[in-house]
Design a protein around this motif. Sequence first.
Motif, PDB file in Angstrom:
ATOM      1  N   GLN A  72       0.838  -1.200   0.000  1.00  0.00           N
ATOM      2  CA  GLN A  72       0.000   0.000   0.000  1.00  0.00           C
ATOM      3  C   GLN A  72       0.880   1.260   0.000  1.00  0.00           C
ATOM      4  O   GLN A  72       0.658   2.189  -0.762  1.00  0.00           O
ATOM      5  CB  GLN A  72      -0.915  -0.013   1.219  1.00  0.00           C
ATOM      6  N   ARG A  73       1.920   1.265   0.830  1.00  0.00           N
ATOM      7  CA  ARG A  73       2.825   2.410   0.900  1.00  0.00           C
ATOM      8  C   ARG A  73       3.532   2.623  -0.445  1.00  0.00           C
ATOM      9  O   ARG A  73       3.637   3.737  -0.950  1.00  0.00           O
ATOM     10  CB  ARG A  73       3.863   2.196   2.008  1.00  0.00           C
ATOM     11  N   ALA A  74       3.977   1.535  -1.067  1.00  0.00           N
ATOM     12  CA  ALA A  74       4.684   1.628  -2.349  1.00  0.00           C
ATOM     13  C   ALA A  74       3.756   2.144  -3.450  1.00  0.00           C
ATOM     14  O   ALA A  74       4.170   2.930  -4.301  1.00  0.00           O
ATOM     15  CB  ALA A  74       5.257   0.274  -2.736  1.00  0.00           C
ATOM     16  N   ALA A  75       2.511   1.698  -3.429  1.00  0.00           N
ATOM     17  CA  ALA A  75       1.560   2.135  -4.450  1.00  0.00           C
ATOM     18  C   ALA A  75       1.290   3.629  -4.354  1.00  0.00           C
ATOM     19  O   ALA A  75       1.154   4.320  -5.359  1.00  0.00           O
ATOM     20  CB  ALA A  75       0.255   1.355  -4.322  1.00  0.00           C
ATOM     21  N   VAL A  76       1.224   4.145  -3.148  1.00  0.00           N
ATOM     22  CA  VAL A  76       0.980   5.575  -2.947  1.00  0.00           C
ATOM     23  C   VAL A  76       2.237   6.380  -3.269  1.00  0.00           C
ATOM     24  O   VAL A  76       2.180   7.443  -3.879  1.00  0.00           O
ATOM     25  CB  VAL A  76       0.515   5.841  -1.496  1.00  0.00           C
TER      26      VAL A  76
END
Length: 193
Positions: free
Chosen positions: A42-46
């Motif tokens: 999730q952090r990488a996608a954002v």
Amino acid sequence: MTSKDERLAFLEEMQDVRRIRKPNKAEVSTPRELTPGHLERQRAAVAQPAVDRNPLTADMVEPLTAHDVLSWQRPGVQHGVFKKLRLGQYPIEARLDLHRMTVDEARREVFGFINDCVRYGLRSVIILHGKGERNPDGVAHIKSHVAKWLPELADVLAFHSAQKHHGGTGAVYVMVRKGDRDKQRNREIHGGH
């Protein structure tokens, strides 16, 4: 072999097979808590915006009006072929209507449309971009962008504003290059290398 022999042979082959005791259903309940893996993805996608693989220019283009004629051809396109395109003498194999789209939407559609044309072997297509006559500034925004985008696509060989019965200066005929599959088919038919 008789049916009795077949049955015995089958049972002999299946002697080590055991019945599955659990019901044959997938576990579909969602986990209650996010794992560290979920949180990292999730952090990488954002953190990383999606890479835009669309090469079409998204910035300023030369403003064109409703009556400007679009005309362009790549070096190597034969004069007779371009004339036939300009006169609307090739059958239209597909059409893309950009009316009521934003420039961003039109940019995505044109890119995808030309790629699809190559994939499916469509050579002569039309794009309806409109004339922009209702725009208070008199600029045909989508048309202006289409005129800039088409030469940026290596698969576009030529284009020209359509004949009046196909939309005139509110539409453009586009000649698309042959896909590799079509080139191979031509070589096979005509005995080329």
